[in-house]
Scaffold this motif. Sequence first.
Motif, PDB file in Angstrom:
ATOM      1  N   TRP A 277      -3.399   1.374   8.609  1.00 39.56           N
ATOM      2  CA  TRP A 277      -4.742   1.495   9.188  1.00 39.56           C
ATOM      3  C   TRP A 277      -5.801   1.585   8.084  1.00 39.56           C
ATOM      4  CZ3 TRP A 277      -7.912   1.494  13.332  1.00 39.56           C
ATOM      5  CH2 TRP A 277      -9.053   2.306  13.324  1.00 39.56           C
ATOM      6  N   HIS A 278      -5.576   2.445   7.112  1.00 42.49           N
ATOM      7  CA  HIS A 278      -6.564   2.616   6.037  1.00 42.49           C
ATOM      8  C   HIS A 278      -6.646   1.376   5.147  1.00 42.49           C
ATOM      9  CE1 HIS A 278      -7.705   6.650   7.066  1.00 42.49           C
ATOM     10  NE2 HIS A 278      -6.450   7.039   7.093  1.00 42.49           N
ATOM     11  N   ALA A 279      -5.518   0.690   4.943  1.00 43.45           N
ATOM     12  CA  ALA A 279      -5.537  -0.547   4.161  1.00 43.45           C
ATOM     13  C   ALA A 279      -6.332  -1.631   4.876  1.00 43.45           C
ATOM     14  CB  ALA A 279      -4.105  -1.026   3.902  1.00 43.45           C
TER      15      ALA A 279
ATOM     16  N   TYR B 236      -7.744   8.081  16.705  1.00 39.79           N
ATOM     17  CA  TYR B 236      -8.886   7.214  16.386  1.00 39.79           C
ATOM     18  C   TYR B 236      -9.261   6.391  17.611  1.00 39.79           C
ATOM     19  CZ  TYR B 236      -7.724   8.014  11.421  1.00 39.79           C
ATOM     20  OH  TYR B 236      -7.461   8.581  10.199  1.00 39.79           O
TER      21      TYR B 236
ATOM     22  N   THR C 140       0.863  -1.173   0.000  1.00 38.90           N
ATOM     23  CA  THR C 140       0.000   0.000   0.000  1.00 38.90           C
ATOM     24  C   THR C 140       0.905   1.230   0.000  1.00 38.90           C
ATOM     25  OG1 THR C 140      -1.987   0.981   0.982  1.00 38.90           O
ATOM     26  CG2 THR C 140      -0.261   0.310   2.521  1.00 38.90           C
TER      27      THR C 140
ATOM     28  N   SER D 229     -14.196  -3.023  11.278  1.00 44.31           N
ATOM     29  CA  SER D 229     -14.625  -1.828  12.007  1.00 44.31           C
ATOM     30  C   SER D 229     -13.604  -1.468  13.086  1.00 44.31           C
ATOM     31  CB  SER D 229     -15.982  -2.060  12.667  1.00 44.31           C
ATOM     32  OG  SER D 229     -16.940  -2.395  11.694  1.00 44.31           O
TER      33      SER D 229
ATOM     34  N   ARG E 222      -8.711  -1.177   7.092  1.00 50.39           N
ATOM     35  CA  ARG E 222     -10.133  -0.777   7.123  1.00 50.39           C
ATOM     36  C   ARG E 222     -10.811  -0.989   5.765  1.00 50.39           C
ATOM     37  NH1 ARG E 222     -13.474   0.438   8.999  1.00 50.39           N
ATOM     38  NH2 ARG E 222     -13.952   2.624   9.303  1.00 50.39           N
ATOM     39  N   THR E 223     -10.162  -0.592   4.690  1.00 51.28           N
ATOM     40  CA  THR E 223     -10.807  -0.632   3.376  1.00 51.28           C
ATOM     41  C   THR E 223     -10.723  -2.006   2.717  1.00 51.28           C
ATOM     42  OG1 THR E 223      -8.785   0.221   2.339  1.00 51.28           O
ATOM     43  CG2 THR E 223     -10.450   1.832   2.944  1.00 51.28           C
ATOM     44  N   ARG E 224      -9.572  -2.648   2.793  1.00 52.80           N
ATOM     45  CA  ARG E 224      -9.391  -3.937   2.114  1.00 52.80           C
ATOM     46  C   ARG E 224     -10.162  -5.064   2.791  1.00 52.80           C
ATOM     47  NH1 ARG E 224      -4.782  -5.533  -1.327  1.00 52.80           N
ATOM     48  NH2 ARG E 224      -4.698  -7.786  -1.495  1.00 52.80           N
ATOM     49  N   TYR E 225     -10.213  -5.016   4.126  1.00 55.16           N
ATOM     50  CA  TYR E 225     -10.859  -6.113   4.867  1.00 55.16           C
ATOM     51  C   TYR E 225     -12.169  -5.707   5.534  1.00 55.16           C
ATOM     52  CZ  TYR E 225      -6.370  -8.283   3.997  1.00 55.16           C
ATOM     53  OH  TYR E 225      -5.253  -8.768   3.372  1.00 55.16           O
ATOM     54  N   GLY E 226     -12.502  -4.435   5.472  1.00 50.21           N
ATOM     55  CA  GLY E 226     -13.777  -3.971   6.007  1.00 50.21           C
ATOM     56  C   GLY E 226     -13.933  -4.165   7.499  1.00 50.21           C
TER      57      GLY E 226
END
Length: 261
Positions: free
Chosen positions: A125-127, A158, A46, A135, A129-133
């Motif tokens: 963190w963003h990878a 966060y 990423t 929470s 959250r977005t790749r694996y969904g």
Amino acid sequence: MAFIPPEPTYSFSSDDTGARHTLYLTEKAEWQFTDKEKEAIEVFYTRTNRGNKIACMFVRCSSNARFCILFSHGNAADIGQMSSFYLSLGTRINCNIFSYDYSGYGVSTGKPSEKNLYSDIDAAWHALRTRYGISPENIILYGQSIGTAATIDLASRYEVGAVILHSPLMSGIRVLFNTKRTWFFDAFPSIEKVPKITSPVLVIHGTEDNVVDFSHGLAIHERCPRAVEPLWVEGAGHNDVELYSQYLERLKQFVSVELVN
């Protein structure tokens, strides 16, 4: 002192599309996986907001895990070296584990620095959250040694399921000198960020740590608004806390009992 990247213990190879990557460990990783274990590990790159490409690893240790640990490792390891520990730890405490290599570590591009460290964990963190969904309430941030600086920085911004700080440092200057204030030129001023953490925090530290003195763990614990019962490992140093039986027992209790209830 802060960053001592080892010679890379792994490499990635990509398929014809360049989208899917496979992990290859060198002998320096000290562990080679079976085919079944390899299936549990997914690797990819990423990009950070500072333009570096960092290596990421998702270790699926459990099919029914509620929590995923975002693990920031110490300064003299990379994710290839840590991968067997991730698989073992996640399996024992029923958590999946996501980790990444700092800029300049492993196959990550760029150079290690304080600014890159914060940028690296942001990208991870963003990878995750977005790749694996996953929470935020199901993510546990785990930092070890220099990794606690990245973890505390993210946790101060966060709210997450929980935070684990393993041998944390108050700040860079305080590791070298016994000073009570944070100087403007100090690096990794974690002690100033800790009061902003709104998640439950478990601090783990060895009482005989001669790299980051035990007093750092005590001070970090005292400043955490939602600190839980810490784990002070009597006689442990900086790199052997995991070898003590109470380490695993405390993590199991925290993840399976305290966070669930």
